[in-house]
Design a protein around this motif. Structure first.
Motif, PDB file in Angstrom:
ATOM      1  N   TRP A 130       0.837  -1.204   0.000  1.00 14.92           N
ATOM      2  CA  TRP A 130       0.000   0.000   0.000  1.00 14.92           C
ATOM      3  C   TRP A 130       0.868   1.249   0.000  1.00 14.92           C
ATOM      4  O   TRP A 130       2.085   1.172   0.218  1.00 14.92           O
ATOM      5  CB  TRP A 130      -0.945  -0.002   1.208  1.00 14.92           C
ATOM      6  N   ARG A 131       0.208   2.388  -0.253  1.00 16.34           N
ATOM      7  CA  ARG A 131       0.872   3.695  -0.185  1.00 16.34           C
ATOM      8  C   ARG A 131       0.132   4.574   0.812  1.00 16.34           C
ATOM      9  O   ARG A 131      -1.099   4.566   0.858  1.00 16.34           O
ATOM     10  CB  ARG A 131       0.855   4.381  -1.554  1.00 16.34           C
ATOM     11  N   LEU A 132       0.891   5.313   1.580  1.00 18.21           N
ATOM     12  CA  LEU A 132       0.305   6.289   2.488  1.00 18.21           C
ATOM     13  C   LEU A 132       0.442   7.710   1.950  1.00 18.21           C
ATOM     14  O   LEU A 132      -0.129   8.642   2.499  1.00 18.21           O
ATOM     15  CB  LEU A 132       0.936   6.186   3.877  1.00 18.21           C
ATOM     16  N   SER A 133       1.217   7.859   0.890  1.00 21.71           N
ATOM     17  CA  SER A 133       1.360   9.129   0.187  1.00 21.71           C
ATOM     18  C   SER A 133       1.909   8.826  -1.198  1.00 21.71           C
ATOM     19  O   SER A 133       2.097   7.665  -1.559  1.00 21.71           O
ATOM     20  CB  SER A 133       2.289  10.087   0.952  1.00 21.71           C
ATOM     21  N   ASP A 134       2.179   9.847  -1.962  1.00 19.46           N
ATOM     22  CA  ASP A 134       2.731   9.624  -3.302  1.00 19.46           C
ATOM     23  C   ASP A 134       4.130   9.040  -3.258  1.00 19.46           C
ATOM     24  O   ASP A 134       4.587   8.441  -4.240  1.00 19.46           O
ATOM     25  CB  ASP A 134       2.747  10.947  -4.082  1.00 19.46           C
ATOM     26  N   THR A 135       4.813   9.202  -2.132  1.00 18.58           N
ATOM     27  CA  THR A 135       6.210   8.734  -2.064  1.00 18.58           C
ATOM     28  C   THR A 135       6.432   7.644  -1.028  1.00 18.58           C
ATOM     29  O   THR A 135       7.449   6.949  -1.077  1.00 18.58           O
ATOM     30  CB  THR A 135       7.137   9.913  -1.723  1.00 18.58           C
ATOM     31  N   TYR A 136       5.509   7.464  -0.081  1.00 14.12           N
ATOM     32  CA  TYR A 136       5.697   6.505   1.023  1.00 14.12           C
ATOM     33  C   TYR A 136       4.968   5.205   0.691  1.00 14.12           C
ATOM     34  O   TYR A 136       3.733   5.188   0.574  1.00 14.12           O
ATOM     35  CB  TYR A 136       5.163   7.086   2.329  1.00 14.12           C
ATOM     36  N   LYS A 172      19.540   6.561  -8.006  1.00 16.16           N
ATOM     37  CA  LYS A 172      19.560   6.143  -9.404  1.00 16.16           C
ATOM     38  C   LYS A 172      18.363   6.672 -10.191  1.00 16.16           C
ATOM     39  O   LYS A 172      18.439   6.865 -11.399  1.00 16.16           O
ATOM     40  CB  LYS A 172      19.597   4.620  -9.497  1.00 16.16           C
ATOM     41  N   SER A 173      17.245   6.901  -9.513  1.00 14.87           N
ATOM     42  CA  SER A 173      16.042   7.381 -10.198  1.00 14.87           C
ATOM     43  C   SER A 173      16.042   8.887 -10.414  1.00 14.87           C
ATOM     44  O   SER A 173      15.122   9.428 -11.010  1.00 14.87           O
ATOM     45  CB  SER A 173      14.800   6.984  -9.396  1.00 14.87           C
ATOM     46  N   GLY A 174      17.064   9.579  -9.937  1.00 16.34           N
ATOM     47  CA  GLY A 174      17.123  11.028 -10.065  1.00 16.34           C
ATOM     48  C   GLY A 174      16.660  11.758  -8.828  1.00 16.34           C
ATOM     49  O   GLY A 174      16.846  12.980  -8.722  1.00 16.34           O
ATOM     50  N   MET A 175      16.027  11.059  -7.900  1.00 15.08           N
ATOM     51  CA  MET A 175      15.624  11.642  -6.622  1.00 15.08           C
ATOM     52  C   MET A 175      16.034  10.693  -5.513  1.00 15.08           C
ATOM     53  O   MET A 175      16.172   9.489  -5.736  1.00 15.08           O
ATOM     54  CB  MET A 175      14.116  11.897  -6.585  1.00 15.08           C
ATOM     55  N   PRO A 176      16.248  11.179  -4.314  1.00 15.96           N
ATOM     56  CA  PRO A 176      16.667  10.284  -3.225  1.00 15.96           C
ATOM     57  C   PRO A 176      15.530   9.354  -2.803  1.00 15.96           C
ATOM     58  O   PRO A 176      14.396   9.795  -2.594  1.00 15.96           O
ATOM     59  CB  PRO A 176      17.041  11.257  -2.099  1.00 15.96           C
ATOM     60  N   VAL A 177      15.847   8.068  -2.691  1.00 16.39           N
ATOM     61  CA  VAL A 177      14.871   7.081  -2.228  1.00 16.39           C
ATOM     62  C   VAL A 177      15.469   6.362  -1.027  1.00 16.39           C
ATOM     63  O   VAL A 177      16.447   5.621  -1.152  1.00 16.39           O
ATOM     64  CB  VAL A 177      14.520   6.067  -3.331  1.00 16.39           C
ATOM     65  N   TYR A 178      14.888   6.605   0.133  1.00 19.14           N
ATOM     66  CA  TYR A 178      15.329   5.949   1.360  1.00 19.14           C
ATOM     67  C   TYR A 178      14.543   4.644   1.535  1.00 19.14           C
ATOM     68  O   TYR A 178      13.416   4.499   1.036  1.00 19.14           O
ATOM     69  CB  TYR A 178      15.097   6.857   2.567  1.00 19.14           C
ATOM     70  N   SER A 179      15.137   3.718   2.265  1.00 16.96           N
ATOM     71  CA  SER A 179      14.476   2.431   2.472  1.00 16.96           C
ATOM     72  C   SER A 179      14.723   1.903   3.870  1.00 16.96           C
ATOM     73  O   SER A 179      15.691   2.282   4.547  1.00 16.96           O
ATOM     74  CB  SER A 179      14.962   1.399   1.441  1.00 16.96           C
ATOM     75  N   TRP A 208       9.293  -4.220   3.578  1.00 18.51           N
ATOM     76  CA  TRP A 208      10.044  -3.197   2.858  1.00 18.51           C
ATOM     77  C   TRP A 208       9.280  -1.880   2.928  1.00 18.51           C
ATOM     78  O   TRP A 208       8.068  -1.843   2.712  1.00 18.51           O
ATOM     79  CB  TRP A 208      10.230  -3.601   1.391  1.00 18.51           C
ATOM     80  N   ILE A 209       9.989  -0.801   3.223  1.00 21.03           N
ATOM     81  CA  ILE A 209       9.400   0.540   3.249  1.00 21.03           C
ATOM     82  C   ILE A 209      10.264   1.445   2.385  1.00 21.03           C
ATOM     83  O   ILE A 209      11.502   1.387   2.466  1.00 21.03           O
ATOM     84  CB  ILE A 209       9.320   1.105   4.685  1.00 21.03           C
ATOM     85  N   TYR A 210       9.619   2.301   1.579  1.00 24.74           N
ATOM     86  CA  TYR A 210      10.341   3.244   0.719  1.00 24.74           C
ATOM     87  C   TYR A 210       9.739   4.634   0.884  1.00 24.74           C
ATOM     88  O   TYR A 210       8.521   4.788   1.041  1.00 24.74           O
ATOM     89  CB  TYR A 210      10.253   2.820  -0.753  1.00 24.74           C
ATOM     90  N   ASP A 211      10.596   5.634   0.819  1.00 27.02           N
ATOM     91  CA  ASP A 211      10.125   7.020   0.896  1.00 27.02           C
ATOM     92  C   ASP A 211      11.233   7.927   0.376  1.00 27.02           C
ATOM     93  O   ASP A 211      12.406   7.536   0.338  1.00 27.02           O
ATOM     94  CB  ASP A 211       9.770   7.401   2.338  1.00 27.02           C
ATOM     95  N   THR A 212      10.847   9.122  -0.012  1.00 25.71           N
ATOM     96  CA  THR A 212      11.851  10.097  -0.456  1.00 25.71           C
ATOM     97  C   THR A 212      12.440  10.853   0.726  1.00 25.71           C
ATOM     98  O   THR A 212      13.333  11.679   0.542  1.00 25.71           O
ATOM     99  CB  THR A 212      11.227  11.101  -1.441  1.00 25.71           C
ATOM    100  N   LYS A 213      11.947  10.556   1.922  1.00 22.05           N
ATOM    101  CA  LYS A 213      12.485  11.153   3.151  1.00 22.05           C
ATOM    102  C   LYS A 213      13.009  10.033   4.049  1.00 22.05           C
ATOM    103  O   LYS A 213      12.570   8.882   3.925  1.00 22.05           O
ATOM    104  CB  LYS A 213      11.403  11.948   3.875  1.00 22.05           C
TER     105      LYS A 213
END
Length: 254
Positions: A147-153, A209-216, A231-236
């Motif tokens: 699931w997503r909790l936001s456009d980036t999370y 690699k995608s051009g923006m920071p992706v934290y995990s 697994w969790i991904y976010d730009t923050k």
């Protein structure tokens, strides 16, 4: 050259080595022979003594009948107590439920909550290698939710079940996940309570690699024949509390 010339050797140079070896071998041979003779002599003596004894009467063939226990047997375990009942059922029901307000992921993993072996292997950098590995380690099935909790999370949770007829493959799968997580630069980890060797990881260095920071962040643990992957991904940056909360609640459902 005559053979007699080659055979002549000086008598002043002794060669104690082979002599010592032969002596040691001879002593061992004598001890072994004495042991064998002792066994044979003892056996012969035993036969002579036994032959002079009166024959012993055999016990009667009939035996007393044992009384059968009466009363009801123990009640079967309930589904709550018998973990096998839950894990042999619909594995998807053991996955955490989506939180309220969560959105569908951009790319739905698997189909209808299931991941085939081929789909699971495709999540690795070397799918063909992983495919062969999973076959050799008795992969049974995999359930997944995301699931997503936001456009980036985004969050993805997998429960991978093994047949475990030969070895503890679920434990090996979780160990493999921890192995690679610990080798990522900037990783921090914590033990997941109640799992023995389960751990949660936060990677402080983003992938760009995608051009923006992706934290995990990720978590790996196992219980019985099931390996858990989160697994969790976010730009923050992702906090320890977020991955640990998911890990503890998911393990609690196993």
């Amino acid at each position: 050259m005559e053979f007699s010339e080659v055979a002549d050797a000086p008598e002043s140079v002794p060669d104690p080595g082979p002599s010592d070896v032969r002596r040691s071998g001879r002593t061992t041979l004598l001890i072994a022979a004495a042991a064998v003779l002792g066994v044979v002599a003892g056996t012969c003596t035993g036969y002579v003594i036994q032959a002079e004894r009166e024959p012993t009467a055999l016990p009667p063939l009939s035996q007393p009948v044992l009384a059968q226990a009466k009363g009801k047997g123990p009640e079967p375990l309930s589904a709550v107590q018998d973990r096998r009942v839950r894990t042999d059922g619909d594995l998807r029901t053991l996955l955490l439920k989506r939180p309220s307000g969560a959105q569908d992921p951009l790319f739905e993993p698997g189909h209808d909550g299931w991941m085939s072996l081929a789909e699971y292997a495709e999540t690795f950098k070397q799918p063909a290698v992983e495919f062969r590995y999973e076959i050799g380690h008795e992969f049974r099935r995999a359930a997944v939710t995301a699931w997503r909790l936001s456009d980036t999370y985004g969050v993805e949770i997998r429960l991978v079940q093994y047949r475990q007829e030969e070895q503890l493959d679920a434990a090996g799968s979780a160990e493999g996940g921890r192995y690679w997580a610990e080798r990522q630069a900037g990783s921090r980890s914590w033990a997941i309570p109640g799992t023995g060797d389960g751990r949660a990881y936060v990677h402080t260095r983003p992938d760009t690699k995608s051009g923006m920071p992706v934290y995990s962040a990720e978590a790996h643990a196992w219980r019985g024949d099931i390996a858990m992957e989160i697994w969790i991904y976010d730009t923050k940056p992702i906090s320890k509390e977020k991955v640990m909360d998911l890990a503890k609640r998911q393990v609690g459902r196993l």
